[in-house]
Design a protein around this motif. Structure first.
Motif, PDB file in Angstrom:
ATOM      1  N   PRO A 189       0.794  -1.235   0.000  1.00 14.01           N
ATOM      2  CA  PRO A 189       0.000   0.000   0.000  1.00 14.01           C
ATOM      3  C   PRO A 189       0.826   1.285   0.000  1.00 14.01           C
ATOM      4  CG  PRO A 189      -0.967  -1.588   1.504  1.00 14.01           C
ATOM      5  CD  PRO A 189       0.337  -2.180   1.051  1.00 14.01           C
ATOM      6  N   LEU A 190       2.037   1.245   0.550  1.00  9.81           N
ATOM      7  CA  LEU A 190       2.882   2.434   0.570  1.00  9.81           C
ATOM      8  C   LEU A 190       3.792   2.519  -0.655  1.00  9.81           C
ATOM      9  CD1 LEU A 190       3.902   2.464   4.344  1.00  9.81           C
ATOM     10  CD2 LEU A 190       2.306   4.012   3.208  1.00  9.81           C
ATOM     11  N   GLY A 191       3.832   1.460  -1.447  1.00  8.79           N
ATOM     12  CA  GLY A 191       4.680   1.462  -2.633  1.00  8.79           C
ATOM     13  C   GLY A 191       6.163   1.540  -2.315  1.00  8.79           C
ATOM     14  N   ILE A 192       6.573   0.947  -1.208  1.00  9.36           N
ATOM     15  CA  ILE A 192       7.973   1.063  -0.772  1.00  9.36           C
ATOM     16  C   ILE A 192       8.917   0.466  -1.803  1.00  9.36           C
ATOM     17  CG2 ILE A 192       9.636   0.439   1.021  1.00  9.36           C
ATOM     18  CD1 ILE A 192       7.311   0.473   3.023  1.00  9.36           C
ATOM     19  N   ARG A 193       8.595  -0.719  -2.293  1.00  6.47           N
ATOM     20  CA  ARG A 193       9.439  -1.356  -3.297  1.00  6.47           C
ATOM     21  C   ARG A 193       8.838  -1.113  -4.681  1.00  6.47           C
ATOM     22  NH1 ARG A 193      12.682  -1.517  -0.059  1.00  6.47           N
ATOM     23  NH2 ARG A 193      13.728  -0.485  -1.781  1.00  6.47           N
ATOM     24  N   PRO A 194       9.679  -0.959  -5.705  1.00  8.21           N
ATOM     25  CA  PRO A 194       9.188  -0.582  -7.038  1.00  8.21           C
ATOM     26  C   PRO A 194       8.643  -1.761  -7.840  1.00  8.21           C
ATOM     27  CG  PRO A 194      11.574  -0.784  -7.084  1.00  8.21           C
ATOM     28  CD  PRO A 194      11.154  -1.021  -5.657  1.00  8.21           C
ATOM     29  N   LEU A 195       7.778  -1.461  -8.791  1.00  7.10           N
ATOM     30  CA  LEU A 195       7.290  -2.454  -9.749  1.00  7.10           C
ATOM     31  C   LEU A 195       6.675  -1.704 -10.926  1.00  7.10           C
ATOM     32  CD1 LEU A 195       7.044  -5.553 -10.102  1.00  7.10           C
ATOM     33  CD2 LEU A 195       4.700  -5.367  -9.260  1.00  7.10           C
ATOM     34  N   VAL A 196       7.067  -2.086 -12.139  1.00  5.51           N
ATOM     35  CA  VAL A 196       6.547  -1.424 -13.335  1.00  5.51           C
ATOM     36  C   VAL A 196       5.883  -2.442 -14.249  1.00  5.51           C
ATOM     37  CG1 VAL A 196       8.260   0.411 -13.240  1.00  5.51           C
ATOM     38  CG2 VAL A 196       8.742  -1.635 -14.606  1.00  5.51           C
ATOM     39  N   MET A 197       5.045  -1.937 -15.159  1.00  2.98           N
ATOM     40  CA  MET A 197       4.324  -2.786 -16.104  1.00  2.98           C
ATOM     41  C   MET A 197       4.653  -2.354 -17.521  1.00  2.98           C
ATOM     42  SD  MET A 197       0.230  -3.684 -16.274  1.00  2.98           S
ATOM     43  CE  MET A 197      -0.281  -1.952 -16.230  1.00  2.98           C
TER      44      MET A 197
END
Length: 485
Positions: A189-197
């Motif tokens: 929920p905090l987006g601490i670690r990155p992830l892209v699409m």
């Protein structure tokens, strides 16, 4: 035995990178290429799991992607149009094949594979409860907790079971999961670690960094948003928001060091941000000198920014050899010092008689800075000024980053003047926390609701740390080390 270069040892390390693709004829080959691009995020082990519509296939190995996944027979053994992979780095926790991801289990609903970037800060408490209920763990990784929570959930559908599991975990996670029903990707929920699409023809790709999309020729679509869960099934994308909205806190150190400079993180060019940090560093901490010299390779963009802002020439005063792998030599200070020069050497003709500014991304234990300053003085520098493109690192990270225990962080034990004396520099200065935020496009750090997770600098942890709070102080770091991904 000197197994890695001392300049590289004194760094914070991101502990893993993930890559997944759904709808590609050569899915496992694409994953292998993507993992190559993410190798900097984890160099201890790598794994790939594929799904051919009926069966799951897995190959995991210790070591780099190259050498383990560049053989045709291994890729042929991973058939299917869907696959995900993982590169791993751990600290003093167990180094064993059973901890290498993706982790896989046969659940009542079918096969389930998961690749995880991050750290679950209540994994030990959850594990104790699961074991009491009969769960049998096969690894010491916190990631396995997710599998058991899914397996024991009382919800009916797999998607609901997965959401139920996510709502029980704390901390940081970006996940790529494969099931017979489709590929799942989500971000905490905090987006601490990155992830892209991204997209490649009809295939959908998820990765820790955009550079992995570039390598396979995919189009970057967007970042997976904090708290978003995406289901990819037969080419269709479904976005689900299982959590209440909260202000995001992505990891600020992705911009400082972790991500490759050619990546885009949360819409910002990593290279441009690092140059901006260097410029801010020059504004805040000017010094009269002849040359600006980066500590290779991570200090280069910030040093360019410092040089451009200050008007002091940028030069490569330390030359790094990229053709030297691991060096296996016997201990001993003299021989070990010679081993250092196999990979880094001072550009003596440039440095002799000069006042120099060394620019690096961070100081952790201080051992790197001490060696570099010594190298510059031995090469004839008349003054050595150290400038650091991040604030002092005073606190450990519990969100998927290899950080020494706080007692071993130099900035936690000394003030800046003492640190300067310790590394034998003429002056030492760090960019301020507000300056770091300005380089990222913010006016300054918001005291009430910070825009990033900057706990390693400020001690302001954005989540509860259940397992840490439950332990005695002397046990906390050893527990953390056993749970790294």
């Amino acid at each position: 035995m000197l197994t890695t270069h001392p300049f590289d040892d004194d760094k914070l390390r991101e502990e893993c990178g993930i890559f997944g693709i759904s709808g590609a004829e050569t899915a496992s080959a694409m994953v292998a290429l993507g993992l190559h691009a993410l190798q900097h995020r984890g160099q201890e082990a790598a794994g790939i799991t594929s799904f051919d519509g009926r069966d799951f296939h897995t190959h995991r190995a210790m070591g780099h992607v190259a050498g383990n996944f560049d053989r045709d027979d291994i890729i042929r053994g991973l058939p299917g149009s869907t696959a995900c992979g993982h590169v791993r780095y751990s600290t003093t926790g167990e180094t064993a094949l059973r901890n290498v991801q993706p982790l896989y289990a046969d659940l009542a609903s079918g096969g389930f594979a998961v690749a995880h970037n991050g750290n679950i800060s209540n994994a030990m408490k959850l594990k104790r409860n699961l074991v009491r209920r009969g769960s049998i763990f096969q690894s010491t990784s916190d990631t396995e907790t997710i599998i058991h929570l899914v397996a024991t959930s009382t919800y009916r559908t797999l998607l609901d079971k997965f959401i139920d599991a996510l709502k029980q975990i704390e901390g940081a996670y970006s996940l790529i999961c494969m099931t017979p029903e489709g590929m799942l990707a989500c971000r905490d929920p905090l987006g601490i670690r990155p992830l892209v699409m991204g997209r490649l023809d009809k295939a959908i790709i998820f990765a820790s960094e955009t550079v992995a999309l570039d390598v396979v020729g995919a189009e970057y679509i967007r970042s997976v948003e904090p708290g978003e869960l995406i289901l990819v099934r037969e080419g269709e994308i479904q976005s689900i928001r299982p959590f209440g909205a909260v202000a995001p806190r992505p990891c600020i150190f992705e911009h400082v060091y972790f991500s490759r400079p050619d990546s885009i993180v949360d819409g910002s060019s990593v290279y441009s941000v690092r140059k901006a940090i260097g410029a801010q560093l020059a504004i805040e901490n000017p010094v009269d000198a002849d040359l600006v010299i980066p500590v290779p390779d991570s200090g280069v963009p910030a040093a360019i920014g410092y040089a451009q802002e200050s008007g002091i020439p940028f030069e490569l005063g330390i030359i790094r050899s990229h053709y030297v792998g691991r060096t296996f030599i016997q201990p001993g200070d003299k021989v070990r010092h010679l081993g250092v020069k196999l990979k880094h050497n001072a550009n003596r003709a440039l440095i002799t008689g000069k006042k120099i500014i060394l620019v690096d991304d961070s100081i952790v234990r201080g051992t790197t800075s001490l060696k570099i300053v010594q190298m510059m003085r031995e090469a004839g520098a008349t003054e050595v000024h150290m400038r650091i493109a991040s604030p002092p690192t005073r606190h450990s990270c519990f969100y998927g980053v290899d950080t020494p225990e706080r007692a071993k962080l130099l900035a936690a034990q000394m003030n800046v003047a003492q640190m300067c004396e310790y590394i034998h520099a003429d002056t030492l200065a760090f960019v301020s926390i507000d300056g770091l935020y300005r380089a990222l496009g913010e006016a300054k750090r918001a005291d009430i609701h910070p825009q990033y997770c900057d706990a390693c600098f400020t001690g302001d942890y954005p989540t509860t740390l259940t397992d840490q709070d439950d332990l005695a102080p002397e046990d906390q770091f050893s527990m953390l080390a056993e749970r790294v991904n």
